[in-house]
Design a protein around this motif. Sequence first.
Motif, PDB file in Angstrom:
ATOM      1  N   VAL A   1       0.858  -1.183   0.000  1.00 36.06           N
ATOM      2  CA  VAL A   1       0.000   0.000   0.000  1.00 36.06           C
ATOM      3  C   VAL A   1       0.894   1.233   0.000  1.00 36.06           C
ATOM      4  CG1 VAL A   1      -1.834   1.259   1.194  1.00 36.06           C
ATOM      5  CG2 VAL A   1      -1.787  -1.251   1.258  1.00 36.06           C
ATOM      6  N   TYR A   2       0.575   2.154  -0.894  1.00 36.64           N
ATOM      7  CA  TYR A   2       1.344   3.391  -1.034  1.00 36.64           C
ATOM      8  C   TYR A   2       0.418   4.598  -1.027  1.00 36.64           C
ATOM      9  CZ  TYR A   2       5.139   0.433  -2.807  1.00 36.64           C
ATOM     10  OH  TYR A   2       6.113  -0.532  -2.955  1.00 36.64           O
ATOM     11  N   PHE A   3       0.924   5.696  -0.508  1.00 35.60           N
ATOM     12  CA  PHE A   3       0.287   6.986  -0.722  1.00 35.60           C
ATOM     13  C   PHE A   3       0.937   7.587  -1.958  1.00 35.60           C
ATOM     14  CE2 PHE A   3      -0.294   6.655   3.952  1.00 35.60           C
ATOM     15  CZ  PHE A   3      -1.673   6.554   3.926  1.00 35.60           C
ATOM     16  N   ILE A   4       0.114   8.125  -2.827  1.00 36.10           N
ATOM     17  CA  ILE A   4       0.606   8.838  -4.004  1.00 36.10           C
ATOM     18  C   ILE A   4       0.877  10.259  -3.539  1.00 36.10           C
ATOM     19  CG2 ILE A   4       0.075   9.600  -6.344  1.00 36.10           C
ATOM     20  CD1 ILE A   4      -2.064   7.261  -6.354  1.00 36.10           C
ATOM     21  N   GLU A   5       2.116  10.711  -3.729  1.00 32.71           N
ATOM     22  CA  GLU A   5       2.481  12.054  -3.281  1.00 32.71           C
ATOM     23  C   GLU A   5       2.908  12.902  -4.472  1.00 32.71           C
ATOM     24  OE1 GLU A   5       3.796  11.481   1.296  1.00 32.71           O
ATOM     25  OE2 GLU A   5       5.407  11.290  -0.175  1.00 32.71           O
ATOM     26  N   HIS A   6       2.459  14.144  -4.442  1.00 32.82           N
ATOM     27  CA  HIS A   6       2.694  15.091  -5.532  1.00 32.82           C
ATOM     28  C   HIS A   6       3.391  16.325  -4.971  1.00 32.82           C
ATOM     29  CE1 HIS A   6       1.307  18.436  -8.200  1.00 32.82           C
ATOM     30  NE2 HIS A   6       1.604  17.550  -9.132  1.00 32.82           N
ATOM     31  N   ARG A   7       4.293  16.853  -5.756  1.00 24.35           N
ATOM     32  CA  ARG A   7       4.964  18.110  -5.394  1.00 24.35           C
ATOM     33  C   ARG A   7       4.657  19.109  -6.505  1.00 24.35           C
ATOM     34  NH1 ARG A   7      11.169  17.698  -4.351  1.00 24.35           N
ATOM     35  NH2 ARG A   7      11.126  17.169  -6.550  1.00 24.35           N
ATOM     36  N   ALA A   8       3.968  20.170  -6.145  1.00 18.76           N
ATOM     37  CA  ALA A   8       3.641  21.205  -7.123  1.00 18.76           C
ATOM     38  C   ALA A   8       4.919  21.916  -7.551  1.00 18.76           C
ATOM     39  CB  ALA A   8       2.644  22.191  -6.525  1.00 18.76           C
ATOM     40  N   PRO A   9       4.984  22.387  -8.797  1.00 17.46           N
ATOM     41  CA  PRO A   9       6.176  23.117  -9.245  1.00 17.46           C
ATOM     42  C   PRO A   9       6.501  24.263  -8.289  1.00 17.46           C
ATOM     43  CG  PRO A   9       4.709  22.683 -11.094  1.00 17.46           C
ATOM     44  CD  PRO A   9       3.968  22.270  -9.847  1.00 17.46           C
TER      45      PRO A   9
ATOM     46  N   PRO B   1       0.360  14.246   0.039  1.00 19.52           N
ATOM     47  CA  PRO B   1      -0.404  13.054  -0.358  1.00 19.52           C
ATOM     48  C   PRO B   1      -1.664  13.467  -1.123  1.00 19.52           C
ATOM     49  CG  PRO B   1       0.042  13.054   2.015  1.00 19.52           C
ATOM     50  CD  PRO B   1       0.424  14.398   1.488  1.00 19.52           C
ATOM     51  N   ILE B   2      -1.899  12.802  -2.261  1.00 16.69           N
ATOM     52  CA  ILE B   2      -3.060  13.139  -3.087  1.00 16.69           C
ATOM     53  C   ILE B   2      -3.922  11.918  -3.398  1.00 16.69           C
ATOM     54  CG2 ILE B   2      -1.934  15.138  -4.130  1.00 16.69           C
ATOM     55  CD1 ILE B   2      -1.707  13.171  -6.692  1.00 16.69           C
ATOM     56  N   GLY B   3      -3.478  10.746  -2.993  1.00 16.75           N
ATOM     57  CA  GLY B   3      -4.231   9.537  -3.282  1.00 16.75           C
ATOM     58  C   GLY B   3      -3.503   8.326  -2.743  1.00 16.75           C
ATOM     59  N   ASP B   4      -4.023   7.146  -3.108  1.00 18.15           N
ATOM     60  CA  ASP B   4      -3.374   5.906  -2.681  1.00 18.15           C
ATOM     61  C   ASP B   4      -3.524   4.842  -3.750  1.00 18.15           C
ATOM     62  OD1 ASP B   4      -5.897   4.357  -2.180  1.00 18.15           O
ATOM     63  OD2 ASP B   4      -6.132   5.742  -0.512  1.00 18.15           O
ATOM     64  N   VAL B   5      -2.667   3.843  -3.657  1.00 18.86           N
ATOM     65  CA  VAL B   5      -2.693   2.713  -4.581  1.00 18.86           C
ATOM     66  C   VAL B   5      -2.180   1.488  -3.834  1.00 18.86           C
ATOM     67  CG1 VAL B   5      -0.360   3.157  -5.511  1.00 18.86           C
ATOM     68  CG2 VAL B   5      -2.049   1.926  -6.909  1.00 18.86           C
ATOM     69  N   THR B   6      -2.767   0.346  -4.171  1.00 10.47           N
ATOM     70  CA  THR B   6      -2.298  -0.925  -3.622  1.00 10.47           C
ATOM     71  C   THR B   6      -1.815  -1.780  -4.778  1.00 10.47           C
ATOM     72  OG1 THR B   6      -3.898  -0.771  -1.837  1.00 10.47           O
ATOM     73  CG2 THR B   6      -2.898  -2.922  -2.212  1.00 10.47           C
ATOM     74  N   PHE B   7      -0.680  -2.437  -4.565  1.00  8.26           N
ATOM     75  CA  PHE B   7      -0.032  -3.219  -5.615  1.00  8.26           C
ATOM     76  C   PHE B   7       0.080  -4.667  -5.185  1.00  8.26           C
ATOM     77  CE2 PHE B   7       4.183  -4.927  -6.887  1.00  8.26           C
ATOM     78  CZ  PHE B   7       3.981  -5.019  -8.252  1.00  8.26           C
TER      79      PHE B   7
END
Length: 165
Positions: free
Chosen positions: A68-76, A83-89
Amino acid sequence: MPISGIEQPQIIDIDGNLRLRKYSDDCAFALAWYQDEETLLLVDGAISPYTEERMYRMYHYLRERGEVYFIEHRAPGDTSYTPIGDVTFWQDDMPIVIGEKSLRGQGIGKKVINALIQRAKDLGFTYLKVAEIYNYNIASQKLFESCGFKVVQKTDKGHSFELLL
């Protein structure tokens, strides 16, 4: 270990502004995603908002099956990730949520899925599956199809998808 015999990385860098960070119980920020009716309809096919306890149970359930991961975004121009979302692999499913609605449809999901496809190849997996995408979740269907997944079976509420590696 979420996937038997495989150590989950703490961070998977995708590009200079996008990464996956290993799940931790410090996840109260995600509750807003799972209380949003539009998001819930896409994820669960229902609009019953999560409580904090239900959200933790969901993450722990997923953690028992895969990474399980949190999707993380860095704005320019920013120096930190948000954190902006999650995904499971794992081989038999890959649920993904872009919880920040303003960032949907910008290619983030595709970058995440492609990074996890590469991880699957690196681990020697021969396939990846998505258990079910609801019939009305056209954006998610198109996302996985754009990454090479094919419909393999009709389900009660949609279809399952598979990618042979």
